[in-house]
Design an enzyme around this catalytic site. Structure first.
Site, PDB file in Angstrom:
ATOM      1  N   MET A  90       0.801  -1.217   0.000  1.00  0.00           N
ATOM      2  CA  MET A  90       0.000   0.000   0.000  1.00  0.00           C
ATOM      3  C   MET A  90       0.845   1.284   0.000  1.00  0.00           C
ATOM      4  SD  MET A  90      -2.990  -1.110  -0.342  1.00  0.00           S
ATOM      5  CE  MET A  90      -4.081   0.262   0.046  1.00  0.00           C
ATOM      6  N   HIS A 109      -4.397  -5.767  -9.210  1.00  0.00           N
ATOM      7  CA  HIS A 109      -5.384  -4.712  -8.897  1.00  0.00           C
ATOM      8  C   HIS A 109      -6.781  -5.310  -9.055  1.00  0.00           C
ATOM      9  CE1 HIS A 109      -6.929  -0.646  -8.523  1.00  0.00           C
ATOM     10  NE2 HIS A 109      -7.752  -0.925  -9.514  1.00  0.00           N
ATOM     11  N   ASP A 145      -1.649   2.168 -11.249  1.00  0.00           N
ATOM     12  CA  ASP A 145      -2.671   1.262 -11.798  1.00  0.00           C
ATOM     13  C   ASP A 145      -2.753   1.344 -13.322  1.00  0.00           C
ATOM     14  OD1 ASP A 145      -3.226   0.309  -9.264  1.00  0.00           O
ATOM     15  OD2 ASP A 145      -4.732   1.829  -8.889  1.00  0.00           O
ATOM     16  N   ALA A 173     -10.855 -14.707  -7.800  1.00  0.00           N
ATOM     17  CA  ALA A 173     -10.246 -14.629  -9.136  1.00  0.00           C
ATOM     18  C   ALA A 173      -8.779 -14.194  -9.031  1.00  0.00           C
ATOM     19  CB  ALA A 173     -11.034 -13.671 -10.018  1.00  0.00           C
TER      20      ALA A 173
HETATM   21  C1  GRF Z   1      -6.135  -7.288  -3.165  1.00  0.00           C
HETATM   22  O1  GRF Z   1      -7.481  -7.049  -3.434  1.00  0.00           O
HETATM   23  C2  GRF Z   1      -5.256  -6.712  -4.235  1.00  0.00           C
HETATM   24  O2  GRF Z   1      -5.839  -6.747  -5.491  1.00  0.00           O
HETATM   25  C3  GRF Z   1      -5.114  -5.286  -3.792  1.00  0.00           C
HETATM   26  O3  GRF Z   1      -5.005  -5.353  -2.390  1.00  0.00           O
HETATM   27  C4  GRF Z   1      -5.659  -6.524  -1.925  1.00  0.00           C
HETATM   28  C5  GRF Z   1      -4.653  -7.294  -1.130  1.00  0.00           C
HETATM   29  O4  GRF Z   1      -5.215  -8.409  -0.480  1.00  0.00           O
HETATM   30  N1  GRF Z   1      -3.978  -4.668  -4.451  1.00  0.00           N
HETATM   31  P1  GRF Z   1      -4.269  -9.487   0.170  1.00  0.00           P
HETATM   32  O5  GRF Z   1      -3.360  -8.772   1.158  1.00  0.00           O
HETATM   33  O6  GRF Z   1      -3.491 -10.152  -0.911  1.00  0.00           O
HETATM   34  O7  GRF Z   1      -5.189 -10.447   0.868  1.00  0.00           O
END
Ligand code: GRF
Length: 200
Positions: A90, A109, A145, A173
């Site tokens: 993040m 994403h 993105d 997915a």
């Molecule tokens: C996922 O939905 C991914 O697409 C987004 O952040 C979320 C991360 O989930 N970038 P996780 O930590 O892999 O469970």
């Protein structure tokens, strides 16, 4: 074996999907490091459980983004990784970092890019009234993105969906697409040509 570092910030369910696929016999990639910018996240536990080296490069410990990224770069380089996968990481990465890892830096994403970039992706999809959404695995470019698309999967948006329901359907997915994309890359089947990925 392609050596992979995975960058995380949270629960790490996509990391888990990558760990699981790498555990399959003859899979052509291995995760050599999992690095988080936030201490004590569940993703780090998943990595430790799988016997993978973990590291924390806490952005709060650094004066600015570039110093943070220098530390991140050192951690990645120290692991010997040849590919970096962002999995729920993040922090926005600067053009300097992204360009250094050009065509070797991958993100997932939870929308069908180029629709619905940024945050609150599922709220954006619901507000737009789309009948399908999905997920995208792509090479990272400095613009957020965006970047050459490796794998996408479409998922229906159902009439009663709220953001959480849609997110969890898309997450399933994601857990198929990220392993598939990693396999394509590790098998040398992805070639970036301009804005696109050609699959060989
Ligand atoms: C996922 O939905 C991914 O697409 C987004 O952040 C979320 C991360 O989930 N970038 P996780 O930590 O892999 O469970």
């Amino acid at each position: 074996m392609l050596k992979v570092a995975v960058l995380v910030s949270g629960r790490g369910s996509n990391l888990q999907a990558l760990i699981d696929v790498c555990a399959q016999e003859d899979f052509p990639a291995e995760i050599v490091a999992v690095i988080s910018n936030i201490p004590d996240v569940f993703a780090l536990e998943r990595a430790a459980e799988a016997g993978i080296a973990t590291g924390v490069v806490n952005h709060r410990d650094y004066a600015d983004r570039e110093v943070f990224e220098t530390a991140l770069q050192e951690a990645i380089a120290g692991s010997g990784a040849e590919l970096v996968c962002l999995a729920g990481f993040m922090r926005i990465l600067t053009a300097g970092f992204v360009n250094r890892w050009r065509d070797r830096l991958v993100n997932i994403h939870p929308s069908l890019l180029p629709s619905f970039k940024g945050l609150h992706v599922h709220d954006q999809a619901l507000a737009a009234g789309v009948r399908v959404s999905g997920c995208t695995v792509h090479f990272v470019v400095p613009e957020m993105d965006a970047g050459p698309i490796i794998v996408q999967e479409a998922v229906p948006v159902l009439p009663d969906d709220d953001a959480d329901a849609l997110a969890s359907r898309i997450l399933e997915a994601e857990h198929r697409c990220y392993p598939e994309a990693l396999r394509l890359i590790a098998e040398g089947r992805t070639e970036v040509v301009g804005e696109r990925v050609i699959l060989k």
